[in-house]
Design an enzyme around this catalytic site. Sequence first.
Site, PDB file in Angstrom:
ATOM      1  N   GLY A   3       0.813  -1.203   0.000  1.00  0.00           N
ATOM      2  CA  GLY A   3       0.000   0.000   0.000  1.00  0.00           C
ATOM      3  C   GLY A   3       0.846   1.251   0.000  1.00  0.00           C
ATOM      4  CG  MET A  28       1.395   4.654   5.986  1.00  0.00           C
ATOM      5  SD  MET A  28       0.169   5.438   7.060  1.00  0.00           S
ATOM      6  CE  MET A  28      -0.781   4.033   7.601  1.00  0.00           C
ATOM      7  CB  ALA A  29       1.728  -0.318   5.920  1.00  0.00           C
ATOM      8  CG  ASN A  30       5.041  -2.882   1.695  1.00  0.00           C
ATOM      9  OD1 ASN A  30       4.289  -2.231   0.986  1.00  0.00           O
ATOM     10  ND2 ASN A  30       6.352  -2.744   1.648  1.00  0.00           N
ATOM     11  CE  LYS A  35      -1.779  -1.460   7.173  1.00  0.00           C
ATOM     12  NZ  LYS A  35      -3.178  -0.999   7.358  1.00  0.00           N
ATOM     13  CG  ASP A  79     -10.082   4.425   3.018  1.00  0.00           C
ATOM     14  OD1 ASP A  79     -10.761   4.798   2.040  1.00  0.00           O
ATOM     15  OD2 ASP A  79      -8.997   3.834   2.907  1.00  0.00           O
TER      16      ASP A  79
END
Length: 660
Positions: free
Chosen positions: A20, A22-24, A40, A134
Amino acid sequence: METGYVLNGRYKIVNVLGEGGMANVYVAYDLILKRSVAVKLLRLDMRDDPTAVRRFQGEAMSLTELTDPHIVMIYDIGEEDGNQYLVMEYVKGMDLKQYIKQEYPFSLTRVLEIMQQILQAVGDAHQHGIIHRDLKPQNILIDQEGNVKITDFGIALAVSSSTLTKTNTVMGSVHYISPEQARGSIVTKQADIYSLGIILFEMLTGHVPYRGENAVSIIMKHYKEAMSSVRQEEPNVPQALENVVFHATAKDLRDRYTTVEQMAGDLRTCLSPGRANESKWLPSFENDDETKVLLPPSDSELSDKDQSLADEGFDQDQISKKTKKKWSKKKRWLFVLSFLLVLLVGTGLSYAMIPKDTSVPQLKGMTTSEATESLKDANLKLGKVTKKYNNTYYFGQVIRTRPKAKTEIKEGTLVDVEISKGPKKEKFGDYTGQKYSQVKKELKKRGVTVQSEKVFSQKIPKGEIKSQSISAKKKVVMGETAVTFQVSQGAKSFELRDLLNYTLKSAQDYADEKGLTLNVTRENSDKYDEGIVMQQEPAAGTVLNQGDTISVTISDGAKEESSAESSSSSSSSSSLADSTSKFAVSVKLPFEETNQGKSNKVQIYISDKSHQIKNIYQTLDITGDREVQIPFELEDGKKGAYKIVRDGQVIEEKDDVTQE
């Protein structure tokens, strides 16, 4: 983070789930609790960004407060070498976006079941003062049992925190964003309710209500356009259910549901017969931001100067001539101005037709449809699609793009994508009889989780594999496979017990327990009672292994002597000796193959002057056909007998043995 890396000494990375902004997210294996988890990890390029770290930690704190079963659980929060990570419940299944694409259309009952679970989870978050901000199908997971799990609270806000979106920043996905979020206004729980209404619309129709060429056009539609009718596309949807969509997606907050509990209550009764004739829901308040249309002035209306001329006594023709004279002077200026305006507009249109620069979005991990939508948002087009096996990305996910992500290109350019066919499966293979240490090393390089179970075997050498938990012909993905091998420790060693004074049965039971072969012989003894072990070979305390052979001598008791008459003792003794004969009978012991190909256990029983048929004379372990000599001692006129037992079954028996 590479596959096989062990995070914090506990979480072994197995595979990549997604990447993503911001994070994987990775699938990992908890080495302590022996379960799969989702990890995460904040991206490396974001770990020095205090805003990203704060938002990432905020997600962790948000999740720890939530206990609803339809919200992904958080197990652990940590940091290693500056890397922030969350360990969460691993939900095996698909997201709601994929579910809609795969299962649509599904029954109204199923739609309501999914929505009620989503509303329950969002309601729990709202009760804890958390707004998701979201909500979209990509953040709603469906597990293998069909249950909902909401995830990704990465941009969630606590109600106690500032709920005003950042200037010029739109948080959330544009297809599901509320009008107030689009305007940058205060965000309340009703923003989540709007997103839920859009999600309900998508489940009922198979698509989102507002679509456009770019994000801005979609946002403007949320802000300006009325919600499309579900019933125009799906007439089988009751008006009461469509009303829930209208009510949840009202532009004006005063018309929208104020709580998810209200929406859930409305959904519970929307299919009931009592609401079958319900009329269409209409908003009570007008949208204050509605576009105003200005009407042109009426032809009967006169300018102030024309009106003054009329007041001075001029008739209509005179007024027209004077007006015409004034306008004739102005025509030249109007023509010049019009020409300049056309020139400017033409120049602007020409400039607008020149393709602008844009950058290739990051598409890795997306499905083809998601990638197409992202490319549209960047004014790009999907080009050639190729498919390839890949161990990192699941089936249908984008592996890479050509050109690469963030490459500057012209709008309208085709972007080729490579789609994963999933990991390639292969036959696991047969490793029995091979050295465990070598097999383990080889398989670990290929990503297999290898475990062992120690077993004793008298036939398989120590360190070799006796059996495996996976069939040799089964096709597997090596990197996702765990196998358990039974590894031989050789024959089991032990010290031989002292068998003296055991009965024959007790000695045989001991031999069977230890996997020994027992050979039995018999002798007369004045010291030991009949049927008792009087000798053993090897001696007690000798270290033996399974499969070894031991011999015992069983006492037949004291030897009986015949009484002779006093007048002819020597003659009688000579006559007695002549009346006893000793001989041997040859017997063939046939071997029978078993499924495992093991040896046969053979027991011999005899009856003669010194032995009784009820007692075992000898026990043998044979691996092939064998011929033995059975000794007999019979008095004249007497007959002997023998019985052969193989693996518990009598295979030969004779009760009239005599010397031939």
